[in-house]
Motif scaffolding. Structure first.
Motif, PDB file in Angstrom:
ATOM      1  N   SER A  30      39.659  35.028  45.943  1.00 31.01           N
ATOM      2  CA  SER A  30      39.175  35.621  44.701  1.00 31.01           C
ATOM      3  C   SER A  30      39.899  35.042  43.485  1.00 31.01           C
ATOM      4  O   SER A  30      40.900  35.605  43.038  1.00 31.01           O
ATOM      5  N   PRO A  31      39.402  33.943  42.960  1.00 30.50           N
ATOM      6  CA  PRO A  31      40.051  33.356  41.787  1.00 30.50           C
ATOM      7  C   PRO A  31      39.668  34.104  40.498  1.00 30.50           C
ATOM      8  O   PRO A  31      38.701  34.874  40.489  1.00 30.50           O
ATOM      9  N   ARG A  32      40.442  33.880  39.460  1.00 31.28           N
ATOM     10  CA  ARG A  32      40.092  34.429  38.132  1.00 31.28           C
ATOM     11  C   ARG A  32      39.659  33.320  37.175  1.00 31.28           C
ATOM     12  O   ARG A  32      39.120  33.605  36.113  1.00 31.28           O
ATOM     13  N   ALA A  33      39.896  32.085  37.551  1.00 32.02           N
ATOM     14  CA  ALA A  33      39.505  30.953  36.690  1.00 32.02           C
ATOM     15  C   ALA A  33      38.066  30.548  37.018  1.00 32.02           C
ATOM     16  O   ALA A  33      37.803  29.937  38.058  1.00 32.02           O
ATOM     17  N   PHE A  34      37.154  30.923  36.144  1.00 33.53           N
ATOM     18  CA  PHE A  34      35.753  30.517  36.283  1.00 33.53           C
ATOM     19  C   PHE A  34      35.423  29.525  35.181  1.00 33.53           C
ATOM     20  O   PHE A  34      36.056  29.499  34.121  1.00 33.53           O
ATOM     21  N   SER A  35      34.365  28.720  35.427  1.00 34.36           N
ATOM     22  CA  SER A  35      34.064  27.610  34.504  1.00 34.36           C
ATOM     23  C   SER A  35      33.293  28.047  33.259  1.00 34.36           C
ATOM     24  O   SER A  35      33.252  27.318  32.275  1.00 34.36           O
ATOM     25  N   GLY A  36      32.626  29.208  33.311  1.00 30.59           N
ATOM     26  CA  GLY A  36      31.803  29.635  32.175  1.00 30.59           C
ATOM     27  C   GLY A  36      30.368  29.166  32.278  1.00 30.59           C
ATOM     28  O   GLY A  36      29.518  29.532  31.458  1.00 30.59           O
ATOM     29  N   GLU A  37      30.064  28.373  33.314  1.00 34.26           N
ATOM     30  CA  GLU A  37      28.691  27.866  33.502  1.00 34.26           C
ATOM     31  C   GLU A  37      27.811  28.970  34.106  1.00 34.26           C
ATOM     32  O   GLU A  37      28.232  29.641  35.062  1.00 34.26           O
ATOM     33  N   ALA A  38      26.615  29.154  33.551  1.00 32.92           N
ATOM     34  CA  ALA A  38      25.701  30.185  34.068  1.00 32.92           C
ATOM     35  C   ALA A  38      25.253  29.833  35.491  1.00 32.92           C
ATOM     36  O   ALA A  38      25.002  28.662  35.794  1.00 32.92           O
ATOM     37  N   VAL A  39      25.167  30.825  36.341  1.00 33.40           N
ATOM     38  CA  VAL A  39      24.611  30.641  37.692  1.00 33.40           C
ATOM     39  C   VAL A  39      23.088  30.584  37.553  1.00 33.40           C
ATOM     40  O   VAL A  39      22.500  31.358  36.788  1.00 33.40           O
ATOM     41  N   SER A  40      22.450  29.674  38.284  1.00 30.64           N
ATOM     42  CA  SER A  40      20.985  29.618  38.183  1.00 30.64           C
ATOM     43  C   SER A  40      20.387  30.852  38.857  1.00 30.64           C
ATOM     44  O   SER A  40      20.933  31.372  39.843  1.00 30.64           O
ATOM     45  N   GLU A  41      19.254  31.275  38.317  1.00 28.65           N
ATOM     46  CA  GLU A  41      18.559  32.451  38.874  1.00 28.65           C
ATOM     47  C   GLU A  41      18.221  32.195  40.351  1.00 28.65           C
ATOM     48  O   GLU A  41      18.327  33.079  41.191  1.00 28.65           O
ATOM     49  N   GLN A  42      17.857  30.949  40.645  1.00 29.17           N
ATOM     50  CA  GLN A  42      17.472  30.591  42.016  1.00 29.17           C
ATOM     51  C   GLN A  42      18.654  30.768  42.979  1.00 29.17           C
ATOM     52  O   GLN A  42      18.509  31.343  44.067  1.00 29.17           O
ATOM     53  N   ASP A  43      19.822  30.280  42.583  1.00 24.80           N
ATOM     54  CA  ASP A  43      21.005  30.439  43.447  1.00 24.80           C
ATOM     55  C   ASP A  43      21.366  31.915  43.579  1.00 24.80           C
ATOM     56  O   ASP A  43      21.750  32.378  44.657  1.00 24.80           O
ATOM     57  N   LEU A  44      21.257  32.646  42.477  1.00 28.98           N
ATOM     58  CA  LEU A  44      21.597  34.068  42.531  1.00 28.98           C
ATOM     59  C   LEU A  44      20.665  34.800  43.500  1.00 28.98           C
ATOM     60  O   LEU A  44      21.099  35.669  44.276  1.00 28.98           O
ATOM     61  N   ASP A  82      43.579  26.955  32.276  1.00 29.08           N
ATOM     62  CA  ASP A  82      42.914  27.584  31.127  1.00 29.08           C
ATOM     63  C   ASP A  82      43.157  29.093  31.079  1.00 29.08           C
ATOM     64  O   ASP A  82      42.743  29.753  30.120  1.00 29.08           O
ATOM     65  N   LEU A  83      43.791  29.644  32.112  1.00 27.45           N
ATOM     66  CA  LEU A  83      44.083  31.081  32.128  1.00 27.45           C
ATOM     67  C   LEU A  83      45.362  31.371  31.343  1.00 27.45           C
ATOM     68  O   LEU A  83      46.242  30.500  31.223  1.00 27.45           O
ATOM     69  N   ALA A  93      37.033  46.988  33.422  1.00 32.01           N
ATOM     70  CA  ALA A  93      38.318  47.332  32.812  1.00 32.01           C
ATOM     71  C   ALA A  93      38.768  46.155  31.945  1.00 32.01           C
ATOM     72  O   ALA A  93      38.473  44.995  32.282  1.00 32.01           O
ATOM     73  N   PRO A  94      39.455  46.438  30.836  1.00 33.89           N
ATOM     74  CA  PRO A  94      39.849  45.351  29.940  1.00 33.89           C
ATOM     75  C   PRO A  94      40.586  44.212  30.653  1.00 33.89           C
ATOM     76  O   PRO A  94      40.351  43.037  30.365  1.00 33.89           O
ATOM     77  N   GLY A  95      41.416  44.560  31.630  1.00 34.14           N
ATOM     78  CA  GLY A  95      42.163  43.529  32.361  1.00 34.14           C
ATOM     79  C   GLY A  95      41.257  42.597  33.152  1.00 34.14           C
ATOM     80  O   GLY A  95      41.601  41.429  33.380  1.00 34.14           O
ATOM     81  N   ASN A  96      40.122  43.096  33.580  1.00 32.99           N
ATOM     82  CA  ASN A  96      39.152  42.250  34.287  1.00 32.99           C
ATOM     83  C   ASN A  96      38.255  41.488  33.311  1.00 32.99           C
ATOM     84  O   ASN A  96      37.860  40.358  33.578  1.00 32.99           O
ATOM     85  N   GLN A  97      37.947  42.116  32.161  1.00 36.45           N
ATOM     86  CA  GLN A  97      37.112  41.426  31.150  1.00 36.45           C
ATOM     87  C   GLN A  97      37.771  40.123  30.695  1.00 36.45           C
ATOM     88  O   GLN A  97      37.081  39.147  30.404  1.00 36.45           O
ATOM     89  N   ARG A  98      39.095  40.137  30.657  1.00 36.49           N
ATOM     90  CA  ARG A  98      39.842  38.965  30.172  1.00 36.49           C
ATOM     91  C   ARG A  98      39.396  37.683  30.855  1.00 36.49           C
ATOM     92  O   ARG A  98      39.317  36.632  30.246  1.00 36.49           O
ATOM     93  N   ALA A 147      49.764  32.742  37.054  1.00 34.95           N
ATOM     94  CA  ALA A 147      50.777  32.957  38.095  1.00 34.95           C
ATOM     95  C   ALA A 147      50.177  33.628  39.332  1.00 34.95           C
ATOM     96  O   ALA A 147      50.695  33.488  40.442  1.00 34.95           O
ATOM     97  N   ARG A 148      49.071  34.371  39.128  1.00 35.83           N
ATOM     98  CA  ARG A 148      48.450  35.088  40.256  1.00 35.83           C
ATOM     99  C   ARG A 148      47.301  34.303  40.868  1.00 35.83           C
ATOM    100  O   ARG A 148      46.636  34.796  41.782  1.00 35.83           O
ATOM    101  N   GLU A 149      47.051  33.111  40.365  1.00 34.91           N
ATOM    102  CA  GLU A 149      45.858  32.351  40.779  1.00 34.91           C
ATOM    103  C   GLU A 149      46.115  31.592  42.083  1.00 34.91           C
ATOM    104  O   GLU A 149      46.181  30.359  42.100  1.00 34.91           O
ATOM    105  N   LYS A 150      46.297  32.357  43.165  1.00 34.11           N
ATOM    106  CA  LYS A 150      46.463  31.694  44.463  1.00 34.11           C
ATOM    107  C   LYS A 150      45.958  32.605  45.587  1.00 34.11           C
ATOM    108  O   LYS A 150      46.001  33.834  45.461  1.00 34.11           O
ATOM    109  N   PRO A 151      45.496  31.996  46.676  1.00 31.55           N
ATOM    110  CA  PRO A 151      45.006  32.801  47.793  1.00 31.55           C
ATOM    111  C   PRO A 151      46.114  33.693  48.355  1.00 31.55           C
ATOM    112  O   PRO A 151      47.268  33.261  48.449  1.00 31.55           O
ATOM    113  N   SER A 152      45.755  34.919  48.702  1.00 28.53           N
ATOM    114  CA  SER A 152      46.759  35.879  49.174  1.00 28.53           C
ATOM    115  C   SER A 152      46.865  35.830  50.701  1.00 28.53           C
ATOM    116  O   SER A 152      45.941  35.401  51.385  1.00 28.53           O
ATOM    117  N   PRO A 153      48.009  36.308  51.227  1.00 27.66           N
ATOM    118  CA  PRO A 153      48.166  36.348  52.698  1.00 27.66           C
ATOM    119  C   PRO A 153      47.534  37.603  53.291  1.00 27.66           C
ATOM    120  O   PRO A 153      46.900  38.382  52.579  1.00 27.66           O
TER     121      PRO A 153
END
Ligand SMILES: Cc1cc2nc3c(=O)[nH]c(=O)nc-3n(C[C@H](O)[C@H](O)[C@H](O)COP(=O)(O)O)c2cc1C
Length: 198
Positions: free
Chosen positions: A22-36, A170-171, A75-80, A177-183
């Protein structure tokens, strides 16, 4: 077995289970309706008790008013970070059989369990299409029913951010610091032969 994420499985499994995180760094590119639709189609085929299929998905694609409304319900922390997702989903579930107004509505006891199965199906389908997904329980539970027009008997499960992966650089520093897969806990701590705690 080790994956590209550095995670190690103690027993042989398909790499997709290690590669999904579950990463928090997304590219900002819209997902196509077809893929969704492909991603939601996978969720549609999840198993459920009595085949009630209690899961419901409310979605918005980046750049739309629906996306902005869903974003405002996080939540504001997730909106970021979720503002850079390519689509946002709210997953809710029907807790009762039938429709509002029906006389004999019975509880669907496994509504959350079933919705959870659908969430994992969509997460893995998204992963197979090269998207990343991140579930969120940090949402505005009080505002969601009105904002999304939820009828009585509909339970709020979680929100999901979905999109192409962005750059961790870009985060903000605290998120980076939290952008890594968890155990995970060892299997022996969660799987018991015969009796709880085994
Ligand atoms: C139901 C649910 C709610 C979650 N809520 C949040 C959240 O509000 N904010 C967040 O940043 N991550 C949230 N997460 C992500 C979890 O922290 C993450 O899935 C967990 O740490 C395991 O990491 P992984 O998904 O990278 O394997 C949530 C995950 C789930 C399944």
């Amino acid at each position: 077995m080790t994956s590209s994420t550095g995670r190690e499985a103690a027993h042989p499994i398909n790499p997709i289970f290690l590669n999904r995180w579950s990463p928090r760094a997304f590219s900002g590119e819209a997902v196509s309706e077809q893929d969704l639709m492909t991603i939601l189609e996978a969720a549609r085929w999840a198993p459920s008790a009595v085949n009630f299929q209690p899961w419901r998905f409310i979605y918005g694609i980046k750049g739309s008013a629906e996306f902005d409304r869903l974003l405002s319900l996080l939540a504001p922390g997730n909106q970021r970070w979720a503002e850079k997702a390519g689509a946002l989903l709210m997953i809710v579930s029907e807790t009762l059989t039938g429709k509002p107004g029906d006389e004999e509505r019975k509880p669907i006891r496994t509504h959350s369990f079933d919705a959870g199965a659908a969430w994992m199906a969509l997460a893995l389908q998204a992963e197979m299409l090269g998207y990343r997904v991140h579930a969120m329980g940090g949402i505005d539970y009080a505002a969601i029913p009105d904002a999304l027009g939820l009828p009585d008997g509909v339970h709020i499960e979680a929100a999901v951010a979905l999109g192409r992966m962005g750059r961790a650089d870009d985060l903000a520093d605290d998120l980076k610091a939290r952008e890594k897969p968890s155990p995970r806990q060892p299997l022996s701590a969660i799987a018991f032969k015969g009796k709880y705690g085994g």
